[in-house]
Design an enzyme around this catalytic site. Structure first.
Site, PDB file in Angstrom:
ATOM      1  N   LYS A   1       0.778  -1.261  -0.159  1.00 14.40           N
ATOM      2  CA  LYS A   1       0.090  -0.028  -0.107  1.00 14.40           C
ATOM      3  C   LYS A   1       0.950   1.191  -0.225  1.00 14.40           C
ATOM      4  CE  LYS A   1      -3.840   0.662   2.800  1.00 14.40           C
ATOM      5  NZ  LYS A   1      -4.911   0.735   1.898  1.00 14.40           N
TER       6      LYS A   1
ATOM      7  N   ARG B   1      -3.183   2.802   9.110  1.00 11.00           N
ATOM      8  CA  ARG B   1      -3.427   1.316   8.428  1.00 11.00           C
ATOM      9  C   ARG B   1      -2.099   0.452   8.378  1.00 11.00           C
ATOM     10  NH1 ARG B   1      -8.456   2.253   4.811  1.00 11.00           N
ATOM     11  NH2 ARG B   1      -8.470   4.620   4.799  1.00 11.00           N
TER      12      ARG B   1
ATOM     13  N   GLY C   1      -7.479  -8.231   6.226  1.00 10.03           N
ATOM     14  CA  GLY C   1      -8.153  -8.367   7.422  1.00 10.03           C
ATOM     15  C   GLY C   1      -7.382  -8.859   8.640  1.00 10.03           C
TER      16      GLY C   1
ATOM     17  N   MET D   1      -4.651  -7.635  10.065  1.00 10.70           N
ATOM     18  CA  MET D   1      -4.116  -6.695  11.055  1.00 10.70           C
ATOM     19  C   MET D   1      -4.941  -5.437  10.986  1.00 10.70           C
ATOM     20  SD  MET D   1      -0.067  -6.909  10.126  1.00 10.70           S
ATOM     21  CE  MET D   1      -0.512  -6.502   8.318  1.00 10.70           C
TER      22      MET D   1
ATOM     23  N   ARG E   1      -3.744  -1.359  -7.637  1.00  9.78           N
ATOM     24  CA  ARG E   1      -2.860  -2.557  -7.691  1.00  9.78           C
ATOM     25  C   ARG E   1      -3.279  -3.157  -9.150  1.00  9.78           C
ATOM     26  NH1 ARG E   1      -6.226  -5.388  -2.695  1.00  9.78           N
ATOM     27  NH2 ARG E   1      -8.228  -4.692  -3.628  1.00  9.78           N
TER      28      ARG E   1
ATOM     29  N   HIS F   1     -13.295 -47.320 -14.172  1.00 12.21           N
ATOM     30  CA  HIS F   1     -13.932 -47.336 -15.492  1.00 12.21           C
ATOM     31  C   HIS F   1     -14.354 -46.094 -16.246  1.00 12.21           C
ATOM     32  CE1 HIS F   1     -15.897 -49.265 -19.076  1.00 12.21           C
ATOM     33  NE2 HIS F   1     -14.968 -49.808 -19.161  1.00 12.21           N
TER      34      HIS F   1
ATOM     35  N   ARG G   1       0.950 -47.232 -28.233  1.00 14.82           N
ATOM     36  CA  ARG G   1       1.433 -47.868 -27.179  1.00 14.82           C
ATOM     37  C   ARG G   1       0.566 -49.308 -27.401  1.00 14.82           C
ATOM     38  NH1 ARG G   1       0.040 -46.565 -21.035  1.00 14.82           N
ATOM     39  NH2 ARG G   1      -2.125 -47.206 -21.896  1.00 14.82           N
TER      40      ARG G   1
ATOM     41  N   GLU H   1       8.036 -45.996 -17.065  1.00 19.56           N
ATOM     42  CA  GLU H   1       7.006 -45.786 -16.170  1.00 19.56           C
ATOM     43  C   GLU H   1       7.100 -46.522 -14.591  1.00 19.56           C
ATOM     44  OE1 GLU H   1       3.222 -47.028 -17.670  1.00 19.56           O
ATOM     45  OE2 GLU H   1       4.274 -48.447 -18.972  1.00 19.56           O
TER      46      GLU H   1
ATOM     47  N   SER I   1       9.237 -42.411 -23.448  1.00 24.11           N
ATOM     48  CA  SER I   1       8.218 -41.448 -22.954  1.00 24.11           C
ATOM     49  C   SER I   1       7.951 -41.958 -21.594  1.00 24.11           C
ATOM     50  CB  SER I   1       7.086 -41.855 -23.820  1.00 24.11           C
ATOM     51  OG  SER I   1       5.823 -40.961 -23.468  1.00 24.11           O
TER      52      SER I   1
ATOM     53  N   GLY J   1       5.985 -42.322 -18.338  1.00 21.64           N
ATOM     54  CA  GLY J   1       4.477 -42.522 -18.096  1.00 21.64           C
ATOM     55  C   GLY J   1       4.460 -42.022 -16.483  1.00 21.64           C
TER      56      GLY J   1
ATOM     57  N   CYS K   1       4.284 -38.366 -20.989  1.00 17.41           N
ATOM     58  CA  CYS K   1       3.013 -38.505 -21.510  1.00 17.41           C
ATOM     59  C   CYS K   1       1.947 -38.949 -20.333  1.00 17.41           C
ATOM     60  CB  CYS K   1       2.782 -39.768 -22.673  1.00 17.41           C
ATOM     61  SG  CYS K   1       3.320 -41.361 -21.852  1.00 17.41           S
TER      62      CYS K   1
ATOM     63  N   TYR L   1       9.884 -33.038 -25.540  1.00 22.79           N
ATOM     64  CA  TYR L   1       8.432 -32.730 -25.675  1.00 22.79           C
ATOM     65  C   TYR L   1       7.592 -33.303 -24.547  1.00 22.79           C
ATOM     66  CZ  TYR L   1       7.349 -37.576 -26.722  1.00 22.79           C
ATOM     67  OH  TYR L   1       7.238 -39.048 -26.826  1.00 22.79           O
TER      68      TYR L   1
END
Lengths: 884, 884
Positions: free
Chosen positions: B26, B95, B104, B106, B339, B455, B617, B752, B771, B773, B839, B859
């Site tokens: 402030k 303040r 809120g 202080m 702000r 599922h 896969r 994985e 990759s 997993g 992935c 990637y």
């Protein structure tokens, strides 16, 4: 390349045992024996370098032929015989011999030097026409097959035809004439099949045989064998050309094999057998029964004395038990081979210990001479190997040892009969927590379902009881109190015997041998303790286990599992009540009821282990393990409903089913267990911790010095441990204040998940100790559920060599081991006073124990009966390191 | 320590926005505005260092008092008012203001400087006695409570009594006299409670108020807030002493708040609201309805013009949208605060793009201004936020998006109604493979059981359909075709709406908004593509998904799962036949029937992705997932038996049950799945690989350029991959030869499992690509079964901060991330041409995407609708790196 050929004859050999790589095992040991002044049939070794040369270039070094001739001359000089001489022919054998033995993989040709003329000389020499023609017949047959490539069965067909025409059944019954005829037929067969004559020229025979033996290094069989056994191609084989000697030249000749000490017991006495007037093949064929060597002392005392002295020389020279072959040709002793003798565990221990006493080897050498793995033979009750047994079926070797008893089909019946002093074997389709009292009183457990980590297997191993699990051939009918196997029916009261080490189920009673921790064994283990620097503790859940562990030399308890205490008949109802509780208060109330019992459990164990640390792991398994089986309940309710049972009964069952359903999990291994329970239901751990510290306080008051260490299972981060540590410390302080006494204690954690190992630096700041739980760590690192893998793809994987070893038996050093190493390094770096051990089953497997030492663990912990194995392996690891 | 106090007034401030740490947010912005020549009520900021000084020592620097007086003088000079002057009194507020906002937490005291004398001056000044006494009343009340610690409710009680005695209901209805009386009553209350007088001396008031605000840094509320938000203790707060200005001095006064651009749409227009003759509290209290700022233009055109210019200055200065507060006191505009403005995703995109066009910020800055996470709002069909909805229940937000439709309870009925062009929501207790055709035609799925990986959830996410799972409040009665929730009954044909992003189940139809990839959005993403260097691919299992992925900017398919293809209505019978097969031949026969269908699947996807790589896969889940549920079968058989059904029927069912029993596992997550299936049952992978390559061959013939890449799941070592690679290459060569055509392809593996990451060096030698997993890798690294953890301990863990984040949402960089880093490094070291991506679902989570960039992955791959998020996050990561 240096010389190609190394001559050997008594006292004049060019080679030695050190030249094993160049001369192969056989050639090197023949040279060594010759140099020791031992009579070996003279001969020479063509080095492995020639094999390599030949394999690379496709032809031999030009000087080779000349050298072979020179060396043959030397043999002729010593033997007084002449190669190809029609009157006094020298006969030789041509054998392969690689660096390490490749039994039966490569070729051999015997009796080289015989032809139509020299065979007559042999007849004269031996005065044994049958022997001479049979030798000739064998040469043509072996040569035709091995060197010229005529299929072996074609020769066999001709022999069979001949036997038929003569009306005899055995080869040995064929008369001289027939053998002569066979030689001719064999030569015709060769001509017909290969368009070449059997070479009458002995030098041609020799040249072709050497060539064939070298070429056999690259036959299909040998290549495959090398692939499987990881033997490099470039090693090559040596070829040994050696004078033939004959143990079948009459009653003053013989042939035999022996050991310098008894390979079964280790006793220091010449041990072996022999046959008078026989050749090596006859001993193998088993047509006549060989005599023990002691008999030779009577029959040919001088020969025996010479053999005794020679083999003693060999043992002293090699500084280990020798396994030797010999032939006596007309009272003249020849040694044909010597090598280190294989032995039983008992013999290994005794021999190692005796040889130190005799000043033959050092203690370090003695310790390296005993295979730690083999020791397990000595550490369980076992079936007398001499007993004749009828094996009914084979299951999984779920918990080692052996047991005989009468069969029972329910836990209650087991208790009833055990109370009447009967020895019982509990037979179940599978066991559940409700069978625990039956398992406790049984000699052994047999189940038709379940794997190596089934309830029966785990509990039996925990109790040190023998167990055969998942024996599917056995059809158990619990209601009718019987099982059937291969059409046989066994009923309650019938005797059976289990061999938990092999998985065999055996009919009737069988004689047993008790485990031995003989004087020699103790002595060896004391030497191991002097050497080793890594600690050895035991995994033990009961005072009884703790006592055994201490006897076996454990230096503390590395893992005391508390869940098995929950399965006790007197506790299970309270455990279930605790689980069914719907509020924290109710849970606490039920827990309180368990506390005094748990306290007694801990008092018992701590007292047995006075003066030594005892690591107690807080409750680990998911709660549903303590409730009835979901499917059983489901079926029961379905039945009750259809049968229109009382609705209140159904309601109660459905409530239970609901709770089981709430608790059961898709993947309990990765579920709500371990410290996750401790954090979400703090009442359970609080009770356990209070019981531990109350036990410690009471024992301390009684004047005992106890060291409880509380272990938190399954942490993934430092926050979990910090929350629980705060709780544990608080209880410890409360107890000490209330009881007005001080005792030492520590708080640590199991490292059994990859994340814990990866973040060990942070976790170590909240821990006094780490214990690697490599069972679970292997499961998560591989993504293998042990329960599933062992029954499904793991055996296939090991059979097909997708995995070299079962990672649950032998620590996977490359993967799991890397995590252990990381966790250890990072943990110790961030907390210098951290103590780090391992308490998975790998803690008792020798190669894993050695790995643990090499990476710097403070101790290993294993089941009580594997403690001696770990002590020895830890000592070996230290010695091996010193030798580097 | 430097200066203690920083003065600020229009054009003369000692501080600036850069001194935020010293002046708090402030104070720093007030100084900055003042220096920009903007009129702010003059005042001064006491720095945070004073707070630290006070906290440490318990007293203030000795010079402080003097400095405060000096600065007050400066204010008096500017305002022409005097602190404590009975005729023209200066009033100030005190303040707090920390580095970051702690709303809120202080204390604040307003109207300091009023006493029995100055209040009369205020009456004169304002000609508003009620206003003056109300201000005085507020001062005594706030001071009494905040500074002196008299409980707030005691003041409220006195006010209530007064209102009662006056017969009024609202504070504002109290007349001047009553307020005067209240001041006296308040002063008495303070005296009585605290034995002190309310200080009449304004300087005493000020000193005490400053002290109280500093002390409030260490009140309980503030300490807790800091703990939770990890704000360091030592930061301290600043204190702002500022001239009071009043928007309630008549109809030429007002107060308001606003944004420089529309925070909902991003439109460039002054946006906000204000109240004539009011104070800030009145706007918050909502007693009167505020006016839009456009209205101010009419009512006070000059003030509006000034406000417009001032806030434009602020936006240009701060180079971002400003959220400001202002007060107009007798036509004089004061800015009270400014702000950075919060905004919606839509606004963020538009504002960032517009500001670049306006030359205000660079493209890099624009990219950093958009929160990638927020973008998800724009990428799903969503419920119109303006719509009024009746929420029936809340389940798990299993698959994002929203859908309206009529409810159906079986898959068959769903298909029937969908054929009649009805939009349906499939409602089930839980779904199974047999429901797949119903899921395919439904708009959304609602289940009462199951978790985030049930599922229904998995299939719905795979199909990009909205799904609310595990909504237990809904009691589904599939037989009666209805569900009940909170006593309400819904039947087939009733409308409901699902919000898969929040898990809400809503009554009836609700208006929807379609996902937007607006022009501005596309433009921002194109800029992101210019910057980023890491690739972004999509996880897509169907041609439809692939098309969406391409539209969203995916540069290939990083993961095409093949198991969902197996669940198709036309395939499942063959899949089950394959599983039930008892020999390799039978398995192959069934597989052959699936091959043409699989080929068409792959053709579709490869065609959509022409020119881009498609990683397919091979089959991953355990086989039992394709068979009926074990427990359902068990119950069915139990019923059939009791009801005495046909024995052949029972036998057939029991055979099926047996197969399900054989295949089901204790921990399917760690069981017989992935490449373990490929190795033990080679027929399945062979079929899949052949289908892939046949598809590639046919498309190549048609002239398409396709890049199939075959991915082997769940390897633990190089041997598995080498075995399967050999098999895959063999099939590829066979197909190319048979079809007489060449196409490119690659073979790689999912990493994985922890072991795969730990042994990446060896595995990389058999792989063209890796990759990661990270879903499964997180499960095994933590030992968390996602299915179990998410319903059990994980929410508790996150709530209690045992874990900072859900590791399935945000990649655990410390643990799992370390494995990814190790695997990447070792893999690339041993195979330089190895391509490495990720992935798991983390591939679309911004902080995880940034981590992936930092460690050097090639990637990330994520679900199609998260591709834009990943593109932006990847660009941000690059920019952040450049800025270092």
């Amino acid at each position: 390349m240096g010389r190609y050929i190394y001559f050997f004859a008594k006292n004049e050999a060019k080679g030695s045992a050190k030249l094993r790589n160049l001369l192969g095992g056989k050639g090197a040991n023949l040279a060594e024996m010759a140099n020791l002044g031992i009579r070996v049939p003279p001969g020479f070794t063509i080095s492995t370098e020639v094999c390599t040369y030949y394999t690379e270039k496709g032809y031999y070094p030009s000087e080779l032929d000349e050298e072979i001739k020179k060396n043959l001359k030397k043999i002729e000089l010593i033997t007084g015989k002449k190669f190809g001489d029609p009157d006094n022919p020298l006969l030789v054998s041509v054998r392969s011999g690689a660096r390490i033995s490749m039994p039966g993989m490569m070729d051999t040709v015997l009796n080289l030097g015989l032809n139509d003329k020299t065979v007559k000389g042999l007849v004269k020499q031996t005065d044994n026409s049958r022997f001479a023609y049979d030798s000739y017949r064998r040469l043509v047959q072996m040569f035709g097959n091995v060197v010229l490539g005529v299929p072996g069965e074609k020769f066999e067909e001709l022999i069979d035809k001949m036997k038929e025409s003569k009306g005899v059944k055995q080869d040995v019954e064929l008369p001289d004439e027939s053998l002569k005829e066979l030689v001719e037929e064999f030569e015709d067969l060769i001509k017909q099949e290969k368009k070449v004559d059997f070479p009458q020229n002995p030098f041609k025979q020799l040249e072709m045989a050497i060539n064939a033996v070298f070429a056999s290094w690259n036959n299909k069989r040998a290549i495959n064998y090398r692939k499987i056994n990881k033997i490099p191609e470039h090693w090559g084989t040596a070829v040994n050309v050696q004078t033939m000697v004959f143990g079948n030249m009459g009653n003053d000749s013989c042939t035999g094999v022996g050991f310098t000490r008894n390979p079964a017991t280790g006793e220091k006495t010449l041990y072996g057998e022999y046959l008078i007037n026989a050749q090596g093949e006859d001993v193998v064929a088993g047509i006549r029964t060989p005599q023990p060597l002691a008999k030779l002392k009577e029959e040919m005392p001088q020969v025996y004395q010479e053999l005794y002295e020679v083999t003693q020389t060999l043992e002293k020279h090699y500084r280990d038990v020798q396994d030797f072959e010999f032939t006596v040709e007309k009272k003249r002793l020849y040694l044909l081979q010597t090598r280190t003798g294989k032995r039983t565990a008992q013999a290994a221990v005794k021999i190692a210990r005796d040889m130190v006493k005799e000043g033959l080897i050092s203690k370090d050498e003695a310790l390296l001479r005993v295979e730690p793995d083999q020791l397990e033979q000595l550490l369980h009750r076992r079936i007398d190997p001499k007993a004749k047994v009828e094996v009914l079926a084979r299951g999984l070797p779920a918990s080692p040892g052996a047991a005989t008893g009468i069969i029972v089909f329910t836990a209650d019946r087991a208790v009833e009969l055990a109370d009447n002093k009967k020895k019982v074997i509990l037979v179940r389709k599978e066991t559940s927590p409700e069978d625990i009292h039956g398992i406790a009183v049984a000699q052994g457990i047999l189940t038709s379902r379940g794997g190596m980590t089934s309830h029966a297997a785990v509990v039996a191993r925990g109790m040190g009881k023998c167990c055969v699990a998942g024996c599917e051939a056995i059809k158990v009918d619990e209601k009718e109190k019987r099982f059937t196997v291969n059409g046989m029916v066994f009923q309650e009261g019938d005797y059976i015997t289990l061999d938990g080490s092999s998985g065999k189920v055996i009919k009737g009673k069988v004689p047993m041998l008790d485990p031995e921790l003989s004087g020699e064994f103790r002595e060896i283990l004391e030497w191991a303790d002097e050497v080793r620097t890594m600690g050895v503790r035991a995994n033990a859940d009961t005072p009884r286990d703790a006592r055994v562990a201490r006897e076996m030399g454990a230096e503390g308890i590395g893992l005391c599992r508390t869940e098995h205490m929950f399965f006790g008949e007197d506790r299970l109802p309270f455990v279930q009540e605790m689980i069914m509780a719907e509020s924290s208060e109710d849970r606490e109330k039920s827990a309180k009821k368990l506390e005094p019992m748990q306290k007694e459990d801990f008092k018992g164990i701590l007292k047995e282990m006075e003066g030594l640390p005892v690591i107690i792991r807080l409750l680990d398994p998911p709660l549903h393990e303590f409730l009835p089986n979901y499917e059983d309940l489901l079926v029961e309710i379905t039945k009750l409903k259809i049968q229109g049972a009382d609705s209140k009964e159904i309601e109660a069952k459905e409530k239970l089913l609901q709770r089981v359903a709430d608790l059961r999990e898709m993947n309990p291994m990765l579920g709500h267990r371990g410290c996750r329970l401790g954090i979400t239901f703090p009442e359970v751990y609080s009770m356990q911790v209070r019981a531990i510290f109350e036990a410690a306080a009471e024992l301390t008051k009684e004047g005992a010095k106890v060291f409880p260490e509380v272990m938190v299972p399954l942490v993934v981060n430092e926050k979990e441990l910090s929350i629980l540590r705060t709780q544990i410390v608080k209880v410890a302080e409360e107890v000490m204040e209330k009881e007005n006494i001080h005792f030492e204690y520590r708080v640590g954690t199991m490292i059994e998940l990859p994340r814990a190992a990866l973040c060990a630096d942070k976790i170590a700041q909240e821990a006094d100790f780490f214990s690697f739980g490599t069972n679970d760590l292997t499961q998560t690192t591989f993504g293998f559920s042990r329960d599933d893998a062992e029954g499904k793809f793991l055996p296939f994987y090991i059979e097909k060599k997708v995995l070299e070893e079962d990672p649950f038996q032998v620590l996977d050093q490359e993967g799991v081991g890397k995590l252990v190493q990381m966790g250890l390094k990072e943990g110790k770096k961030s907390n210098q006073s951290l103590e780090v051990g391992i308490c998975g089953e790998h803690g008792g497997e020798p190669s894993s124990v050695k790995f643990c030492y090499r990476i710097g663990l403070d101790y290993v912990s294993c089941s009580p009966y594997r403690v001696p194995i770990a002590r020895l392996a830890a000592a070996q690891a230290k010695i091996e390191e010193n030798q580097k």
